[in-house]
Design a protein around this motif. Structure first.
Motif, mmCIF file in Angstrom:
data_model
loop_
_atom_site.group_PDB
_atom_site.id
_atom_site.type_symbol
_atom_site.label_atom_id
_atom_site.label_comp_id
_atom_site.label_asym_id
_atom_site.label_seq_id
_atom_site.Cartn_x
_atom_site.Cartn_y
_atom_site.Cartn_z
ATOM 1 N N ASP A 53 0.868 -1.173 0.000
ATOM 2 C CA ASP A 53 0.000 0.000 0.000
ATOM 3 C C ASP A 53 0.905 1.222 0.000
ATOM 4 N N LEU A 54 0.823 2.020 -1.056
ATOM 5 C CA LEU A 54 1.747 3.128 -1.232
ATOM 6 C C LEU A 54 1.064 4.450 -0.908
ATOM 7 N N GLY A 55 1.264 4.937 0.320
ATOM 8 C CA GLY A 55 0.904 6.291 0.676
ATOM 9 C C GLY A 55 -0.502 6.551 1.142
ATOM 10 N N THR A 56 -1.401 5.555 1.162
ATOM 11 C CA THR A 56 -2.765 5.803 1.623
ATOM 12 C C THR A 56 -2.707 6.465 3.001
ATOM 13 N N PRO A 57 -3.454 7.576 3.207
ATOM 14 C CA PRO A 57 -3.241 8.398 4.405
ATOM 15 C C PRO A 57 -3.564 7.737 5.743
ATOM 16 N N THR A 58 -4.455 6.743 5.776
ATOM 17 C CA THR A 58 -4.824 6.096 7.036
ATOM 18 C C THR A 58 -4.735 4.583 6.873
ATOM 19 N N ASP A 59 -5.098 3.859 7.938
ATOM 20 C CA ASP A 59 -5.072 2.395 7.883
ATOM 21 C C ASP A 59 -6.379 1.814 7.377
ATOM 22 N N TYR A 74 0.411 -7.949 3.718
ATOM 23 C CA TYR A 74 0.158 -6.534 3.426
ATOM 24 C C TYR A 74 1.225 -5.683 4.101
ATOM 25 N N PHE A 75 1.808 -4.763 3.336
ATOM 26 C CA PHE A 75 2.805 -3.851 3.883
ATOM 27 C C PHE A 75 2.426 -2.423 3.493
ATOM 28 N N ALA A 76 2.411 -1.538 4.488
ATOM 29 C CA ALA A 76 2.092 -0.130 4.257
ATOM 30 C C ALA A 76 3.374 0.680 4.160
ATOM 31 N N PHE A 77 3.505 1.440 3.072
ATOM 32 C CA PHE A 77 4.648 2.328 2.861
ATOM 33 C C PHE A 77 4.106 3.741 2.703
ATOM 34 N N GLY A 78 4.674 4.684 3.443
ATOM 35 C CA GLY A 78 4.138 6.028 3.335
ATOM 36 C C GLY A 78 4.817 7.003 4.257
ATOM 37 N N PRO A 79 4.171 8.132 4.508
ATOM 38 C CA PRO A 79 4.784 9.183 5.321
ATOM 39 C C PRO A 79 4.806 8.827 6.791
ATOM 40 N N ALA A 80 5.687 9.490 7.519
ATOM 41 C CA ALA A 80 5.834 9.224 8.952
ATOM 42 C C ALA A 80 4.578 9.584 9.726
ATOM 43 N N GLU A 81 3.727 10.466 9.178
ATOM 44 C CA GLU A 81 2.519 10.886 9.886
ATOM 45 C C GLU A 81 1.506 9.750 10.014
ATOM 46 N N ARG A 82 1.604 8.726 9.176
ATOM 47 C CA ARG A 82 0.726 7.568 9.317
ATOM 48 C C ARG A 82 1.338 6.606 10.322
ATOM 49 N N ALA A 83 0.638 6.374 11.425
ATOM 50 C CA ALA A 83 1.232 5.667 12.562
ATOM 51 C C ALA A 83 1.558 4.210 12.264
ATOM 52 N N VAL A 105 -1.319 -1.043 -4.303
ATOM 53 C CA VAL A 105 -2.544 -0.264 -4.194
ATOM 54 C C VAL A 105 -2.219 1.092 -3.581
ATOM 55 N N SER A 106 -3.060 2.065 -3.884
ATOM 56 C CA SER A 106 -2.885 3.388 -3.303
ATOM 57 C C SER A 106 -4.201 4.134 -3.411
ATOM 58 N N ALA A 107 -4.589 4.824 -2.330
ATOM 59 C CA ALA A 107 -5.834 5.586 -2.322
ATOM 60 C C ALA A 107 -5.547 7.035 -1.933
ATOM 61 N N LEU A 108 -5.759 7.934 -2.891
ATOM 62 C CA LEU A 108 -5.666 9.383 -2.676
ATOM 63 C C LEU A 108 -4.308 9.810 -2.112
ATOM 64 N N ALA A 109 -3.243 9.329 -2.744
ATOM 65 C CA ALA A 109 -1.899 9.690 -2.288
ATOM 66 C C ALA A 109 -0.977 10.103 -3.433
ATOM 67 N N LEU A 110 -1.028 9.428 -4.553
ATOM 68 C CA LEU A 110 -0.013 9.614 -5.587
ATOM 69 C C LEU A 110 -0.180 10.907 -6.373
ATOM 70 N N GLN A 111 -1.286 11.649 -6.169
ATOM 71 C CA GLN A 111 -1.482 12.874 -6.933
ATOM 72 C C GLN A 111 -0.482 13.973 -6.564
ATOM 73 N N THR A 112 0.196 13.843 -5.442
ATOM 74 C CA THR A 112 1.174 14.856 -5.044
ATOM 75 C C THR A 112 2.615 14.375 -5.212
ATOM 76 N N VAL A 113 2.819 13.316 -5.970
ATOM 77 C CA VAL A 113 4.177 12.866 -6.289
ATOM 78 C C VAL A 113 4.720 13.744 -7.413
ATOM 79 N N ASN A 114 5.876 14.331 -7.215
ATOM 80 C CA ASN A 114 6.432 15.218 -8.236
ATOM 81 C C ASN A 114 6.847 14.473 -9.494
#
Length: 297
Positions: A53-59, A74-83, A105-114
């Motif tokens: 799971d790439l960057g989805t903001p919550t669990d 299942y492995f979650a990869f993302g920002p440190a703000e997601r606990a 999979v990714s939900a509402l995260a990749l739109q801010t990838v440069n």
């Protein structure tokens, strides 16, 4: 020679996410995306082994996939703000080994990838043959009303405009990026969601609680002036209110899916390989199309 300027400011993105957590996240759009992703994955009728799971903001996506029994690991990869992330990653530099994943999979995260083309290419390399990418982005029509109202308000009060709403990817562009990254059988479509608010301030508050306030590198750094904010409210109310006085805000969830190539996948027929002529299939005289006088070419 210097490289291209990033559209999105990573520090601003992290600050927006932290503020959303402090305020209490607003998750109605993410909840919809997670439910839709689960339905789309269910239509595949396959159980996946190793899933990232790439960057989805919550669990929420982890809970949904675990509950549906669709995945093994299942492995979650993302920002440190997601606990609950299993690893904190920069979406521009992914840590995946080649052919190590069955599903991304990714939900509402990749739109801010440069560097979205680069991220898609890395995902493609990480997928095993016949592995799947399924992701939902915020699409180009998102917050079109707010974008227009801000442009008019700033032009009227400041004599110019500044970037206020992120330039999210267009659906046609996403399809082309999937092909360039080497995905087979790419599919794109959009889910358009219209939310109604009592006033523009309620919309702006929701955006803060989504962590979706302005993260653009070229954003105006000075605080929003009261006269600009007042004009924004006037324009939004004048142009985007329904007969009952409530205001419309459009969100688009642009969905993309693509497969790592595999010999078992359906392939297009070679030109000239058809076994039946068009006229024969339509049961019409050769050289004529039904319902008109035009000749079949």
């Amino acid at each position: 020679m210097s490289g291209p300027v990033d559209v999105f400011d990573p520090r601003a993105l992290a600050a927006r996410r932290r503020r959303a957590l402090a305020l209490g996240p607003e998750t109605f759009l993410l909840d919809r995306a997670v439910e839709d992703l689960l339905d789309r994955l269910g239509a595949v009728k396959r159980r996946f082994g190793t899933v990232a799971d790439l960057g989805t903001p919550t669990d929420a996506l982890r809970a949904a996939l675990d509950g549906a029994g669709m995945v093994d690991r299942y492995f979650a990869f993302g920002p440190a703000e997601r606990a609950d992330v299993d690893a904190v990653v920069d979406p521009e530099i992914l840590p995946f080994a080649p052919q190590s994943l069955d599903l991304v999979v990714s939900a509402l995260a990749l739109q801010t990838v440069n560097d979205l083309p680069g991220a898609l290419a890395q995902i493609r390399r990480a997928l095993r043959p016949d592995g799947l990418l399924l992701a939902g982005f915020l699409g180009s029509g998102t917050l079109q009303e707010l974008r227009e109202a801000f442009a008019i308000a700033e032009s009227d009060t400041l004599g110019g405009i500044s970037p206020r709403v992120a330039p999210f990817a267009d659906l046609r562009d996403l399809g082309g990026l999937l092909q360039r990254a080497g995905f087979a059988l790419p599919v794109t479509d959009v889910d358009r969601v219209v939310v109604r608010y009592g006033n523009p301030l309620a919309l702006l508050n929701d955006l803060r609680r989504m962590g979706a306030a302005n993260p653009l590198t070229d954003r105006r750094r000075a605080p929003l002036l009261r006269r600009t904010l007042a004009r924004l409210f006037e324009v939004y109310t004048e142009r985007f209110s329904d007969p009952d006085g409530r205001l419309r805000a459009t969100f688009e969830i642009a969905w993309v899916s693509g497969w790592a190539p595999h010999e078992s996948q359906q392939k297009p027929l070679r030109p000239g390989s058809a076994k039946m002529r068009l006229a024969e299939a339509l049961k019409v005289p050769e050289g004529r199309l039904p319902g008109g006088d035009g000749e079949a070419q």
